[in-house]
Design an enzyme around this catalytic site. Structure first.
Site, short mmCIF file in Angstrom:
data_model
loop_
_atom_site.label_atom_id
_atom_site.label_comp_id
_atom_site.label_asym_id
_atom_site.label_seq_id
_atom_site.Cartn_x
_atom_site.Cartn_y
_atom_site.Cartn_z
N LYS A 165 0.82 -1.21 0.00
CA LYS A 165 0.00 0.00 0.00
C LYS A 165 0.86 1.27 0.00
CE LYS A 165 -3.74 -2.45 2.33
NZ LYS A 165 -3.05 -3.76 2.37
N LYS A 210 -8.11 0.85 6.20
CA LYS A 210 -7.54 -0.50 6.16
C LYS A 210 -6.16 -0.50 6.82
CE LYS A 210 -6.63 0.51 1.26
NZ LYS A 210 -6.86 0.05 -0.13
N ARG A 215 -7.50 -6.72 -11.09
CA ARG A 215 -6.14 -7.20 -10.83
C ARG A 215 -5.43 -7.34 -12.17
NH1 ARG A 215 -3.27 -10.19 -7.22
NH2 ARG A 215 -3.84 -8.40 -5.89
N ARG A 271 -12.44 -8.49 -10.04
CA ARG A 271 -12.93 -9.11 -8.80
C ARG A 271 -14.09 -8.27 -8.31
NH1 ARG A 271 -7.38 -8.89 -5.71
NH2 ARG A 271 -7.58 -6.80 -6.58
N ARG A 312 -15.48 -5.02 -0.01
CA ARG A 312 -14.29 -5.82 -0.28
C ARG A 312 -14.54 -6.75 -1.46
NH1 ARG A 312 -12.64 -8.55 5.27
NH2 ARG A 312 -14.78 -9.29 5.13
N ASP A 361 -3.61 -3.43 -8.40
CA ASP A 361 -5.05 -3.35 -8.22
C ASP A 361 -5.53 -1.98 -8.67
OD1 ASP A 361 -4.91 -5.88 -7.18
OD2 ASP A 361 -4.99 -5.23 -5.09
N GLU A 398 -3.22 -0.55 -5.04
CA GLU A 398 -2.15 -1.34 -4.42
C GLU A 398 -1.24 -1.90 -5.50
OE1 GLU A 398 -3.15 -4.33 -1.56
OE2 GLU A 398 -4.79 -3.17 -0.69
N ASN A 432 1.02 -5.29 -5.58
CA ASN A 432 1.26 -6.52 -4.84
C ASN A 432 2.52 -7.21 -5.35
OD1 ASN A 432 -1.49 -6.95 -3.27
ND2 ASN A 432 -1.98 -6.18 -5.32
#
Length: 316
Positions: free
Chosen positions: A125, A160, A210, A224, A232, A272, A280, A282
């Site tokens: 993040k 978060k 993603r 997603r 979420r 993301d 984000e 990842n």
């Protein structure tokens, strides 16, 4: 032939229908690369030599009988191995960070994917904040005064934990919600880590995209979609995977982020994107490769192994 050691959570428990690590290993096995698995807690550094306790594996796409484990051996991670996949799931805690320090002692003589020093320097993040103009309004802080001020200025927000994963601890707070200070207190009672507070992006109702990048280049994406009424979208907490096309904005974000990923040796990354915004990056154990192949036929595992084999051939 490349000798591959995989640092991962117990392979016996993976869901072979969706697990990206298993998918990457299957492609390596099909190319004739022998495989070992090990737990990062067995890493041992002595007199400059890094070893682990590992087990050779043979894997197959058979539910309930997907792995055969051989007898445990001691692997010298510089002499006995060509490639290490660092794929254990977060939390990104001090144990995780220490594993990156240990793996750094053999990389790049043994190629670690992703580069452990860069993984350590790129909390997912926080790393996204390095790129101007791609994030929604975002604050990272442990200061309750700053967090409350952000909420008052931006109204509808998402809160978060900085080092959370898979949607854990993510909550939405609408304008005027009185619960923020209590949530901060609950978090701080168990952690000294900062929190992330971010302006809510309504486009999340249409999905959290993603995008998989390999050596800095986008190869494809999945969507997603959160369950009705949920914020979420992570697959582990009830989100549903769906096919999706890359938009011009997605490609613009990839063009901004991709060169830095390539420069840092972050070979396999999932970013993301919600609406027009990057949320984000990842770099620890990105997922989504199985669903990408199911929806589009794009084989991220084959692309990754082509890149790895090309790098080792060039360096060798």
């Amino acid at each position: 032939m490349l000798r591959l050691a995989v640092q991962m959570d117990p392979i016996e428990g993976v869901n072979i229908a969706s697990d990206t690590t298993f998918f990457l290993m299957m492609e390596a096995q099909q190319r004739g690369h022998p495989l070992w698995v090990y737990d990062f807690r067995t890493l041992a550094l002595e007199d400059g030599s890094l070893s682990c306790r590992a087990r050779p594996v043979v894997i197959r796409q058979v539910h309930g009988d997907h792995v055969t484990l051989g007898d445990e051996v001691k692997l010298d991670l510089e002499k006995d191995v060509d490639v290490i996949l660092m794929r254990q799931d977060p939390p990104f805690d001090m144990a995780y960070v220490t594993a990156t320090y240990l793996l750094e002692t053999v990389h790049p003589r043994t190629l670690v994917v992703n580069d452990p020093a860069e993984v350590r320097s790129a909390p997912e993040k926080l790393f996204a904040t390095h790129f101007e103009g791609v994030q929604p309004p975002t604050l990272i802080s442990a200061d309750p005064v700053a967090l409350v001020d952000f909420h008052e200025r931006h109204g509808d927000v998402v809160l978060k934990p900085l080092h959370g994963a898979a949607g854990s601890g993510v909550v939405r707070l609408k304008a005027g919600d009185p619960n923020l200070e209590a949530l901060i207190e609950i978090h701080m009672a168990g952690s000294r880590d900062p929190l992330v507070i971010q302006k809510f992006i309504p486009a999340v109702s249409k999905g959290d995209k993603r995008i998989i990048l390999i050596d800095g280049e986008p190869v494809g994406a999945i969507n997603r979609v959160p369950a009705d009424g949920q914020v979420r979208s992570n697959l582990r907490v009830g989100g549903t995977a769906a096919p999706v096309e890359l938009t011009p904005r997605d490609l613009e974000i990839c063009a901004i982020v991709g060169p830095a990923l390539k420069e840092k040796g972050l070979l396999f990354v999932g970013i993301d994107v919600i609406g027009d915004y990057l949320t984000e990056i990842n770099v620890t154990s990105p997922t989504g490769a199985v669903q990408l192949k199911d929806f589009t036929g794009i084989d991220a595992a084959a692309i990754l192994w082509d890149v790895i084999e090309g790098k080792l051939k060039t360096n060798g």
